[in-house]
Design a protein around this motif. Structure first.
Motif, PDB file in Angstrom:
ATOM      1  N   LYS A   2      32.473  50.673  47.443  1.00 53.93           N
ATOM      2  CA  LYS A   2      33.864  50.977  47.772  1.00 53.93           C
ATOM      3  C   LYS A   2      34.480  51.881  46.698  1.00 53.93           C
ATOM      4  CE  LYS A   2      35.166  47.004  50.545  1.00 53.93           C
ATOM      5  NZ  LYS A   2      33.950  46.291  50.893  1.00 53.93           N
ATOM      6  N   THR A   5      35.653  50.000  43.623  1.00 53.22           N
ATOM      7  CA  THR A   5      34.606  49.662  42.657  1.00 53.22           C
ATOM      8  C   THR A   5      34.278  50.851  41.762  1.00 53.22           C
ATOM      9  OG1 THR A   5      33.714  48.198  44.349  1.00 53.22           O
ATOM     10  CG2 THR A   5      32.324  48.620  42.439  1.00 53.22           C
ATOM     11  N   VAL A  37      39.012  46.348  56.974  1.00 48.07           N
ATOM     12  CA  VAL A  37      39.059  45.003  56.406  1.00 48.07           C
ATOM     13  C   VAL A  37      40.519  44.545  56.372  1.00 48.07           C
ATOM     14  CG1 VAL A  37      36.984  45.304  54.998  1.00 48.07           C
ATOM     15  CG2 VAL A  37      39.209  45.771  53.992  1.00 48.07           C
ATOM     16  N   ASP A  38      40.724  43.218  56.278  1.00 41.94           N
ATOM     17  CA  ASP A  38      42.093  42.678  56.313  1.00 41.94           C
ATOM     18  C   ASP A  38      42.963  43.315  55.232  1.00 41.94           C
ATOM     19  OD1 ASP A  38      41.074  41.099  58.249  1.00 41.94           O
ATOM     20  OD2 ASP A  38      40.866  39.302  56.988  1.00 41.94           O
ATOM     21  N   PHE A  43      47.405  42.103  47.036  1.00 36.75           N
ATOM     22  CA  PHE A  43      46.251  42.518  46.244  1.00 36.75           C
ATOM     23  C   PHE A  43      46.405  43.963  45.767  1.00 36.75           C
ATOM     24  CE2 PHE A  43      41.925  44.432  46.059  1.00 36.75           C
ATOM     25  CZ  PHE A  43      41.484  43.756  44.934  1.00 36.75           C
ATOM     26  N   ILE A 118      24.476  49.932  48.291  1.00 42.56           N
ATOM     27  CA  ILE A 118      24.208  49.243  47.029  1.00 42.56           C
ATOM     28  C   ILE A 118      23.725  50.247  45.979  1.00 42.56           C
ATOM     29  CG2 ILE A 118      22.752  47.499  45.921  1.00 42.56           C
ATOM     30  CD1 ILE A 118      22.763  46.007  48.648  1.00 42.56           C
ATOM     31  N   ALA A 119      24.477  50.375  44.911  1.00 46.52           N
ATOM     32  CA  ALA A 119      24.126  51.322  43.852  1.00 46.52           C
ATOM     33  C   ALA A 119      23.164  50.658  42.869  1.00 46.52           C
ATOM     34  CB  ALA A 119      25.382  51.788  43.127  1.00 46.52           C
ATOM     35  N   ASN A 120      22.270  51.481  42.333  1.00 47.46           N
ATOM     36  CA  ASN A 120      21.280  50.969  41.392  1.00 47.46           C
ATOM     37  C   ASN A 120      21.523  51.575  40.009  1.00 47.46           C
ATOM     38  OD1 ASN A 120      19.028  50.395  39.881  1.00 47.46           O
ATOM     39  ND2 ASN A 120      17.627  50.521  41.628  1.00 47.46           N
ATOM     40  N   PHE A 121      21.898  50.718  39.057  1.00 45.66           N
ATOM     41  CA  PHE A 121      22.214  51.205  37.708  1.00 45.66           C
ATOM     42  C   PHE A 121      21.145  50.839  36.690  1.00 45.66           C
ATOM     43  CE2 PHE A 121      26.270  50.879  39.916  1.00 45.66           C
ATOM     44  CZ  PHE A 121      26.773  52.159  39.694  1.00 45.66           C
ATOM     45  N   LEU A 122      19.954  50.507  37.160  1.00 47.59           N
ATOM     46  CA  LEU A 122      18.876  50.205  36.212  1.00 47.59           C
ATOM     47  C   LEU A 122      18.442  51.502  35.533  1.00 47.59           C
ATOM     48  CD1 LEU A 122      16.741  47.574  38.152  1.00 47.59           C
ATOM     49  CD2 LEU A 122      18.722  47.256  36.641  1.00 47.59           C
TER      50      LEU A 122
ATOM     51  N   TYR B 235      38.899  38.246  45.610  1.00 47.13           N
ATOM     52  CA  TYR B 235      38.030  39.392  45.898  1.00 47.13           C
ATOM     53  C   TYR B 235      36.849  39.298  44.948  1.00 47.13           C
ATOM     54  CZ  TYR B 235      41.531  41.415  48.933  1.00 47.13           C
ATOM     55  OH  TYR B 235      42.398  41.633  49.969  1.00 47.13           O
ATOM     56  N   LEU B 237      32.858  40.489  43.361  1.00 45.06           N
ATOM     57  CA  LEU B 237      31.970  41.563  42.967  1.00 45.06           C
ATOM     58  C   LEU B 237      30.743  40.907  42.348  1.00 45.06           C
ATOM     59  CD1 LEU B 237      32.355  44.695  42.668  1.00 45.06           C
ATOM     60  CD2 LEU B 237      33.294  44.232  40.405  1.00 45.06           C
ATOM     61  N   VAL B 246      20.118  41.177  45.816  1.00 44.52           N
ATOM     62  CA  VAL B 246      21.380  41.652  46.389  1.00 44.52           C
ATOM     63  C   VAL B 246      21.165  42.154  47.813  1.00 44.52           C
ATOM     64  CG1 VAL B 246      23.382  43.154  46.005  1.00 44.52           C
ATOM     65  CG2 VAL B 246      22.011  42.379  44.066  1.00 44.52           C
ATOM     66  N   ARG B 247      20.096  42.939  47.980  1.00 48.13           N
ATOM     67  CA  ARG B 247      19.834  43.530  49.299  1.00 48.13           C
ATOM     68  C   ARG B 247      19.365  42.492  50.301  1.00 48.13           C
ATOM     69  NH1 ARG B 247      17.755  47.708  46.034  1.00 48.13           N
ATOM     70  NH2 ARG B 247      15.712  46.740  46.033  1.00 48.13           N
ATOM     71  N   VAL B 264      34.165  38.659  54.839  1.00 49.98           N
ATOM     72  CA  VAL B 264      33.773  40.029  54.487  1.00 49.98           C
ATOM     73  C   VAL B 264      34.913  40.823  53.856  1.00 49.98           C
ATOM     74  CG1 VAL B 264      32.901  42.216  55.382  1.00 49.98           C
ATOM     75  CG2 VAL B 264      32.002  40.072  56.253  1.00 49.98           C
ATOM     76  N   SER B 265      36.134  40.567  54.297  1.00 43.05           N
ATOM     77  CA  SER B 265      37.278  41.355  53.797  1.00 43.05           C
ATOM     78  C   SER B 265      37.478  41.224  52.296  1.00 43.05           C
ATOM     79  CB  SER B 265      38.563  40.931  54.499  1.00 43.05           C
ATOM     80  OG  SER B 265      38.561  41.432  55.815  1.00 43.05           O
ATOM     81  N   TYR B 267      34.869  40.690  50.089  1.00 43.53           N
ATOM     82  CA  TYR B 267      33.659  41.044  49.320  1.00 43.53           C
ATOM     83  C   TYR B 267      33.765  42.511  48.935  1.00 43.53           C
ATOM     84  CZ  TYR B 267      28.667  41.746  48.267  1.00 43.53           C
ATOM     85  OH  TYR B 267      27.469  42.043  47.664  1.00 43.53           O
ATOM     86  N   LEU B 268      33.930  42.777  47.648  1.00 44.04           N
ATOM     87  CA  LEU B 268      34.097  44.166  47.219  1.00 44.04           C
ATOM     88  C   LEU B 268      32.767  44.902  47.234  1.00 44.04           C
ATOM     89  CD1 LEU B 268      36.633  43.803  44.261  1.00 44.04           C
ATOM     90  CD2 LEU B 268      37.067  44.609  46.588  1.00 44.04           C
ATOM     91  N   ASP B 269      31.814  44.443  46.418  1.00 37.92           N
ATOM     92  CA  ASP B 269      30.551  45.158  46.315  1.00 37.92           C
ATOM     93  C   ASP B 269      29.477  44.318  45.650  1.00 37.92           C
ATOM     94  OD1 ASP B 269      30.118  47.901  47.207  1.00 37.92           O
ATOM     95  OD2 ASP B 269      31.966  48.351  46.117  1.00 37.92           O
ATOM     96  N   GLY B 270      28.238  44.689  45.937  1.00 40.11           N
ATOM     97  CA  GLY B 270      27.107  44.189  45.192  1.00 40.11           C
ATOM     98  C   GLY B 270      26.380  45.404  44.644  1.00 40.11           C
ATOM     99  N   PHE B 271      25.899  45.334  43.402  1.00 42.78           N
ATOM    100  CA  PHE B 271      25.123  46.455  42.873  1.00 42.78           C
ATOM    101  C   PHE B 271      24.017  45.914  41.985  1.00 42.78           C
ATOM    102  CE2 PHE B 271      27.199  46.344  38.710  1.00 42.78           C
ATOM    103  CZ  PHE B 271      28.480  45.888  38.983  1.00 42.78           C
ATOM    104  N   VAL B 272      23.126  46.819  41.583  1.00 38.20           N
ATOM    105  CA  VAL B 272      21.960  46.405  40.807  1.00 38.20           C
ATOM    106  C   VAL B 272      22.168  46.822  39.358  1.00 38.20           C
ATOM    107  CG1 VAL B 272      19.444  46.531  40.655  1.00 38.20           C
ATOM    108  CG2 VAL B 272      20.579  46.830  42.876  1.00 38.20           C
TER     109      VAL B 272
END
Ligand SMILES: C[S@@+](CC[C@H](N)C(=O)[O-])C[C@H]1O[C@@H](n2cnc3c(N)ncnc32)[C@H](O)[C@@H]1O
Ligand SMILES: [Zn+2]
Lengths: 128, 448
Positions: A2, A5, A37-38, A43, A118-122, B235, B237, B246-247, B264-265, B267-272
């Motif tokens: 998003k 983020t 989304v809602d 917020f 999904i971003a990968n920061f490794l 919210y 993360l 994560v995936r 779902v509304s 859930y901001l994000d999941g990352f590695v």
């Protein structure tokens, strides 16, 4: 990922943290998806002070959103933010996501992949 | 003696579940903190499900317990005594003023016995002895306007008579039903280290998560803590060094859990990412950090970098292309010490939590070698509570910290990380770095 983020993400390389070039990271080849989304006005009002506005303008512009005001909206008690302003921010920050693409550091040029949102920061060994 | 207005001070009976005892008081204290409610503990014991607290109003009582996982309910305390004779004496004298307000209201009367059993007919007899209250409303089992509870406490299962009896009128029930809603057996996506529903929800309460706040789990795994935090409106993360976590796979993922619970509304994000090489900007934007860090038993405790300190500090190129950009590239990882990781978590929390924001994390220990000194500390974090879950040969603790007001002390942070970084540079095994893991695999033999 998003847009909200991305406002908290910088280069994972430690040597880059002190460089102003490492934030915000730059989206490349970004595939955008809008997903409803809602809406939660509270917020958005609460998160606004925690947003780095100049970086948000850069990110938004790179993704093709050029209608953000140059200055962060500063609500006061007498003049709270209007519903429309909040909804526009909600749409940009929470409903706009990059599902595929890259994030690139302006300092070290390292590329981080985004796949299925999904971003990968490794980091590879030479950057740790 | 008993003011009974909605906004009058009130003495309450809290009826707790007899489980996770050391978490119970801390949970209500956390909810008190969240809602700005002062909880005065008059009577509490880990050995009893019944506790007495004082609150400024009935309104506060309802609010306080409404989302508690460990309190089943909260009641206006009409009386407590060592036996029924005393209880009736007390109730007759002290609650008579309440009776008129009960007239014409539908009601229900319950008898509950802790450590004991009462047959239907015994229950009826007990209830009939309260006839002097003069309740004249209709009896309604489904939707009564008032619920009265007689609670009996027996010392153990063998004694005949209760040691304490209570009469209370229900103010509010807690949220224990969520334990079932979030039951791992019914969850779409779980893993070997998913946190059980009850403790996940309790952790979210300790973290003061609430609508509009942001919570982060740096070791997100299957996202147990995140769904709990979002249940309370936060919210969320999450990130993990293991992208597969994560995936997920075949449509089962952290995101699919959020879908399952209709969250779902938020859930901001999941990352590695690796906590020790975090991409999160150093700014204090998080309201809560909740996690169960890896301790290297069922999952590796690893950070980025090669085991061999001499190894390639140059980018690797394969087939004329940067290796790290190719599909399927997995960066090298090396073992890391649990204690160093704990320090990293505390520093991360100090750097990223807003003032008053909370860090809640779980820490395992072998029973024989834990002392108060082993609780990690940080100058910018205040310890709020330490709660223990005991297992046979080991235990784990939920440590809760509050971010102090003011700016992080940068020099202190720098010198600390230099201290812990040093021994890591040598080539070492996971066991050498992690005494808990070592003991676990040795079966916790006592040190001779
Ligand atoms: C105990 S599990 C957490 C499980 C999670 N609470 C859940 O509900 O599934 C620890 C997690 O930490 C991850 N991990 C290990 N080392 C890490 C690191 N250096 N940085 C980030 N995550 C790490 C592991 O991949 C694992 O998923
Ligand atoms: Zn960089």
């Amino acid at each position: 990922m998003k847009i909200l983020t991305s406002n908290y993400i910088t280069c994972a390389v430690k040597a880059c943290k002190s460089s102003t070039l490492s934030f915000p990271l730059h989206f490349q080849d970004a595939e955008l998806v809008q997903e409803e989304v809602d809406f939660n006005a509270e917020f958005i009002v609460g998160i606004l002070p925690r947003i780095e506005w100049d970086a948000l303008i850069v990110t938004a512009a790179e993704l093709g959103f050029t209608n953000l005001p140059a200055q962060k909206p500063e609500p006061t008690e007498e003049a709270p933010l209007g519903e429309q302003v909040l909804k526009d921010l909600h749409k940009l920050l929470l409903e706009t996501q990059v599902t595929e693409g890259k994030l690139v550091c302006g300092n070290c040029q390292h590329i981080y992949n985004i796949h299925q949102g999904i971003a990968n920061f490794l980091l590879p060994n030479h950057l740790v | 003696m008993y003011p009974f207005g909605e906004d009058d001070p009130v003495k309450c009976l809290v009826y707790f579940a007899q489980i996770h005892e050391t978490f119970r008081r801390a949970e209500l204290d956390a909810l008190g903190e969240l809602y700005g409610i002062n909880v005065e503990w008059e009577d509490y014991s880990d050995n009893s499900p019944f506790s007495i607290i004082k609150l400024a109003s009935r309104r506060e009582a309802r609010k306080l317990v409404g989302r508690s996982i460990l309190a089943k309910g909260i009641y206006e305390l009409w009386g407590v005594a060592p036996d029924y004779n005393e209880l009736h004496k007390f109730v007759r004298v002290n609650t008579a003023k309440m009776w008129p307000s009960c007239m014409g209201k539908s009601f229900k009367f319950y008898v509950e016995a802790f450590n004991g059993k009462r047959s239907q007919s015994e229950q009826h007899r007990i209830i009939e002895q309260f006839a002097y209250l003069g309740l004249d409303g209709s009896i309604s089992m489904k939707n009564p306007e008032m619920t009265f509870n007689v609670m009996e406490e027996y010392k153990n299962k063998h004694v005949k008579a209760p040691t304490r009896v209570f009469l209370g009128r229900l103010l509010a029930v807690g949220s224990r039903h969520l334990v079932d809603t979030y039951d791992l057996k019914k969850r779409h996506y779980i893993g070997t280290t998913s946190m059980d529903a009850e403790l996940g929800l309790i952790t979210a309460n300790f973290a003061l998560t609430a609508p509009g706040k942001i919570a982060y789990d740096p070791f997100v795994g299957t996202g147990s803590f995140l769904v709990s935090c979002s249940q309370f409106g936060a919210y969320t993360l999450g990130s993990d060094i293991d992208g597969r976590q994560v995936r997920g796979k075949k449509g089962r993922s952290v995101l699919s859990n959020f879908k399952q619970y209709g969250l779902v509304s938020t859930y901001l994000d999941g990352f590695v990412s690796d906590l020790t090489n975090t991409p999160l900007r150093k700014t204090r934007f998080l309201d809560a950090i909740v996690c169960d860090p890896p301790y290297g038993v069922r999952e590796g405790l690893r950070v980025l970098g090669s085991r061999d300190p001499e190894k390639a500090k140059e980018p690797v190129v394969r087939d004329g292309e940067l290796r790290y950009l190719q599909d399927g590239y997995i960066p090298p990882k090396r073992p890391y010490s649990f204690l160093a990781m704990l320090d990293d978590i505390l520093q991360f929390a100090a750097d990223h939590l807003v003032s008053g924001g909370r860090l809640c994390f779980w820490m395992p220990t072998a029973n024989e070698d834990f002392s108060q000194l082993d609780i990690p500390t940080h100058p910018e974090l205040e310890i709020v509570s330490v709660c223990v879950q005991e297992f046979n040969k080991w235990s784990r603790r939920l440590l809760t910290y509050s971010r102090k007001k003011g700016d992080p002390i940068i020099e202190q942070a720098a010198s600390r990380s230099a201290e812990i970084a040093e021994p890591e540079k040598k080539k070492v095994t996971a066991d050498e770095l992690n005494t808990f893991r070592k003991k676990y695999f040795e079966g916790f033999r006592p040190v001779s």
